[in-house]
Design an enzyme around this catalytic site. Structure first.
Site, PDB file in Angstrom:
ATOM      1  N   ASP A  73      41.613 -25.032   1.884  1.00 36.37           N
ATOM      2  CA  ASP A  73      41.552 -26.292   1.140  1.00 36.37           C
ATOM      3  C   ASP A  73      40.290 -26.273   0.273  1.00 36.37           C
ATOM      4  O   ASP A  73      39.608 -25.246   0.172  1.00 36.37           O
ATOM      5  CB  ASP A  73      41.588 -27.498   2.096  1.00 36.37           C
ATOM      6  CG  ASP A  73      40.355 -27.583   2.986  1.00 36.37           C
ATOM      7  OD1 ASP A  73      39.455 -26.709   2.869  1.00 36.37           O
ATOM      8  OD2 ASP A  73      40.266 -28.522   3.790  1.00 36.37           O
ATOM      9  N   CYS A  84      28.335 -27.186   4.522  1.00 36.04           N
ATOM     10  CA  CYS A  84      28.365 -26.503   3.222  1.00 36.04           C
ATOM     11  C   CYS A  84      28.913 -27.483   2.186  1.00 36.04           C
ATOM     12  O   CYS A  84      29.948 -27.274   1.561  1.00 36.04           O
ATOM     13  CB  CYS A  84      29.231 -25.244   3.319  1.00 36.04           C
ATOM     14  SG  CYS A  84      28.993 -24.138   1.917  1.00 36.04           S
ATOM     15  N   CYS A 140      25.790 -15.029   4.311  1.00 33.91           N
ATOM     16  CA  CYS A 140      26.051 -15.753   3.057  1.00 33.91           C
ATOM     17  C   CYS A 140      25.256 -15.183   1.879  1.00 33.91           C
ATOM     18  O   CYS A 140      24.029 -15.239   1.842  1.00 33.91           O
ATOM     19  CB  CYS A 140      25.721 -17.230   3.247  1.00 33.91           C
ATOM     20  SG  CYS A 140      26.072 -18.185   1.748  1.00 33.91           S
ATOM     21  N   TYR A 151      50.043 -24.161   1.549  1.00 34.30           N
ATOM     22  CA  TYR A 151      48.838 -24.642   2.235  1.00 34.30           C
ATOM     23  C   TYR A 151      49.200 -25.390   3.523  1.00 34.30           C
ATOM     24  O   TYR A 151      48.684 -25.089   4.605  1.00 34.30           O
ATOM     25  CB  TYR A 151      48.008 -25.560   1.316  1.00 34.30           C
ATOM     26  CG  TYR A 151      46.974 -26.295   2.121  1.00 34.30           C
ATOM     27  CD1 TYR A 151      45.803 -25.648   2.503  1.00 34.30           C
ATOM     28  CD2 TYR A 151      47.202 -27.594   2.594  1.00 34.30           C
ATOM     29  CE1 TYR A 151      44.871 -26.293   3.316  1.00 34.30           C
ATOM     30  CE2 TYR A 151      46.289 -28.229   3.403  1.00 34.30           C
ATOM     31  CZ  TYR A 151      45.119 -27.581   3.755  1.00 34.30           C
ATOM     32  OH  TYR A 151      44.216 -28.201   4.575  1.00 34.30           O
ATOM     33  N   CYS A 183      21.961 -25.346   4.530  1.00 33.75           N
ATOM     34  CA  CYS A 183      22.026 -23.920   4.890  1.00 33.75           C
ATOM     35  C   CYS A 183      21.243 -23.618   6.168  1.00 33.75           C
ATOM     36  O   CYS A 183      21.626 -22.734   6.935  1.00 33.75           O
ATOM     37  CB  CYS A 183      21.518 -23.060   3.738  1.00 33.75           C
ATOM     38  SG  CYS A 183      22.524 -23.244   2.248  1.00 33.75           S
ATOM     39  N   CYS A 187      23.389 -23.816   9.105  1.00 37.27           N
ATOM     40  CA  CYS A 187      24.682 -23.153   8.952  1.00 37.27           C
ATOM     41  C   CYS A 187      24.821 -21.967   9.907  1.00 37.27           C
ATOM     42  O   CYS A 187      23.970 -21.083   9.935  1.00 37.27           O
ATOM     43  CB  CYS A 187      24.849 -22.679   7.513  1.00 37.27           C
ATOM     44  SG  CYS A 187      26.409 -21.824   7.258  1.00 37.27           S
ATOM     45  N   GLU A 235      47.791 -33.493   7.468  1.00 38.43           N
ATOM     46  CA  GLU A 235      47.560 -32.638   6.297  1.00 38.43           C
ATOM     47  C   GLU A 235      48.175 -33.246   5.037  1.00 38.43           C
ATOM     48  O   GLU A 235      47.592 -33.187   3.959  1.00 38.43           O
ATOM     49  CB  GLU A 235      48.122 -31.231   6.526  1.00 38.43           C
ATOM     50  CG  GLU A 235      47.325 -30.397   7.517  1.00 38.43           C
ATOM     51  CD  GLU A 235      45.884 -30.151   7.070  1.00 38.43           C
ATOM     52  OE1 GLU A 235      45.586 -30.221   5.862  1.00 38.43           O
ATOM     53  OE2 GLU A 235      45.031 -29.894   7.947  1.00 38.43           O
TER      54      GLU A 235
HETATM   55 FE1  SF4 Z   1      27.254 -22.730   2.699  1.00 42.94          FE
HETATM   56 FE2  SF4 Z   1      26.156 -20.315   2.710  1.00 42.94          FE
HETATM   57 FE3  SF4 Z   1      24.620 -22.439   2.923  1.00 42.94          FE
HETATM   58 FE4  SF4 Z   1      26.238 -21.763   4.917  1.00 42.94          FE
HETATM   59  S1  SF4 Z   1      24.486 -20.619   4.159  1.00 42.94           S
HETATM   60  S2  SF4 Z   1      25.910 -23.828   4.096  1.00 42.94           S
HETATM   61  S3  SF4 Z   1      27.997 -20.955   3.795  1.00 42.94           S
HETATM   62  S4  SF4 Z   1      25.866 -21.893   1.171  1.00 42.94           S
END
Ligand code: SF4
Length: 368
Positions: A153, A205, A221, A135, A212, A215, A52
């Site tokens: 982060d 992301c 989201c 952090y 997306c 994701c 880290e």
């Molecule tokens: Fe990022 Fe939302 Fe796209 Fe997932 S759906 S990659 S969290 S913008």
């Protein structure tokens, strides 16, 4: 705070964490400081801490190589505590932000002397160590001790800004993003969840063209639903960095016994830029002054100019040169053989200056 930002309902946050953990189990990045996800194995806090700290200003590919080397030299925190600060700074050379190395060393000594070489397992205990901020403490507590701590982060900031469609620009949005991130942290496997969020930000992301459709938390989201993902997080444009001008002094001599060409390096003050590092003497770009013993020498200009960018400014460092027949005794100075200069643990700026002199300018010996 953006007043339109609303929390995700409790049941949905549990689902979101489950979805993310399933994704992490299948897609976790293979990093040398990690243990396999879901194996029930605890990561070594020393490895988590070191990774880290290294990752704070350095990219993952660079850290991977340097992390392994560092651990070979000092496999346990007790080994690091037993090393000298100069050895640690030399090994850190090129990674920049040298206060990190000084703090690592100070914290290792504090752990060895006051904690029996054992890491505290809470954020409160960890932040009491030199250089460990909230952090890093949260990352160690979550990843190595599976504490329910939220680790935010830059990658996680981006994911959370998009999940909640936070339109307040950074850096003002930081506090709000941390609070929103905390509402998502699960009680089960918080360490794997933290690493999953980091990996999602790093690989899916992404700042540009987020993937997306791949994701695992797309259903929750808001930015995706509003088709504004790529515009977030917003950022206030930074002012252009000023340019500072400085002068570095290349002083050559010959080693008394062997006659080998040597160059004067000085140890910089412990605090401040390049703190504690060996460097060519230099002035004009920070508070440093030229050692009195060499300030009266006949310096001659060279065409060598080195450019380097620090966090808050660009630097143009001109190099002047001189030769003395015998090495002069300078407080904090070391005469290093020219052939050893690039292995002397110099910071990147000074390595650039040495390379520039070695490749473009003939040695001055005989001219003194
Ligand atoms: Fe990022 Fe939302 Fe796209 Fe997932 S759906 S990659 S969290 S913008």
């Amino acid at each position: 705070m953006d007043l339109r930002v609303s929390k995700i309902p409790k049941t949905a946050t549990v689902e979101l964490a489950d979805d993310l953990l399933r994704w992490y189990d299948a897609h976790a990045r293979d990093l040398p400081w990690r243990v396999a996800p879901g194996a029930g194995e605890r990561a070594d806090p020393y490895r988590v801490w070191l990774s880290e700290v290294m990752l704070q200003q350095t990219t993952v590919p660079t850290v991977k190589a340097r992390f392994e080397r560092f651990l070979k030299l000092w496999p346990r925190v007790a080994d690091l505590a037993a090393a000298s600060l100069d050895e640690v700074l030399k090994e850190w050379a090129g990674l920049g932000y040298y206060a990190r190395a000084r703090n690592l060393h100070a914290a290792a000594r504090a752990l060895a002397t006051s904690h029996g070489g054992v890491f505290p397992d809470t954020v409160d205990g960890l932040v009491a160590l030199p250089g460990v901020g909230p952090y890093t403490a949260a990352a160690i507590a979550a990843i190595a001790f599976n504490r329910r701590e939220t680790v935010v982060d830059g990658n996680v900031e981006r994911v959370v800004a998009r999940l909640f469609a936070v339109t307040t620009p950074l850096p003002q949005a930081k506090g709000e993003l941390r609070r929103l991130a905390a509402t998502l942290t699960p009680t089960q496997r918080p360490g794997d969840y933290a690493q999953g969020m980091m990996d999602l930000g790093a690989t899916v992301c992404t700042p540009r063209a987020p993937k997306c459709l791949l994701c695992p938390i797309r259903r929750a989201c808001k930015a995706y639903a509003m088709n504004i993902a790529e515009t977030l997080p917003r950022k206030i444009e930074k002012a252009a960095k000023p340019v500072r001008a400085g002068v570095a002094y290349w002083l050559e001599s010959a080693e008394a016994k062997t006659g080998a060409a040597v160059v004067l390096l000085v140890r910089r003050p412990a605090q401040g830029l390049l703190g504690g590092m060996l460097a060519l003497p230099s002035v004009g770009w920070d508070d440093g002054a030229l050692p009195a013993k060499i300030s009266q020498l006949k310096w001659r200009a060279t065409d060598a100019v080195v450019r380097h960018t620090f966090t808050h400014f660009h630097l143009e460092l001109k190099i002047v040169a001189a030769h003395v027949t015998k090495p002069i005794d300078v407080a904090g100075g070391q005469w290093i053989a020219i052939s050893d200069l690039l292995d002397a643990g110099l910071p990147t700026l000074m390595k650039k200056a040495v390379r520039e002199m070695l490749s473009n300018f003939p040695l001055l010996a005989g001219e003194g």
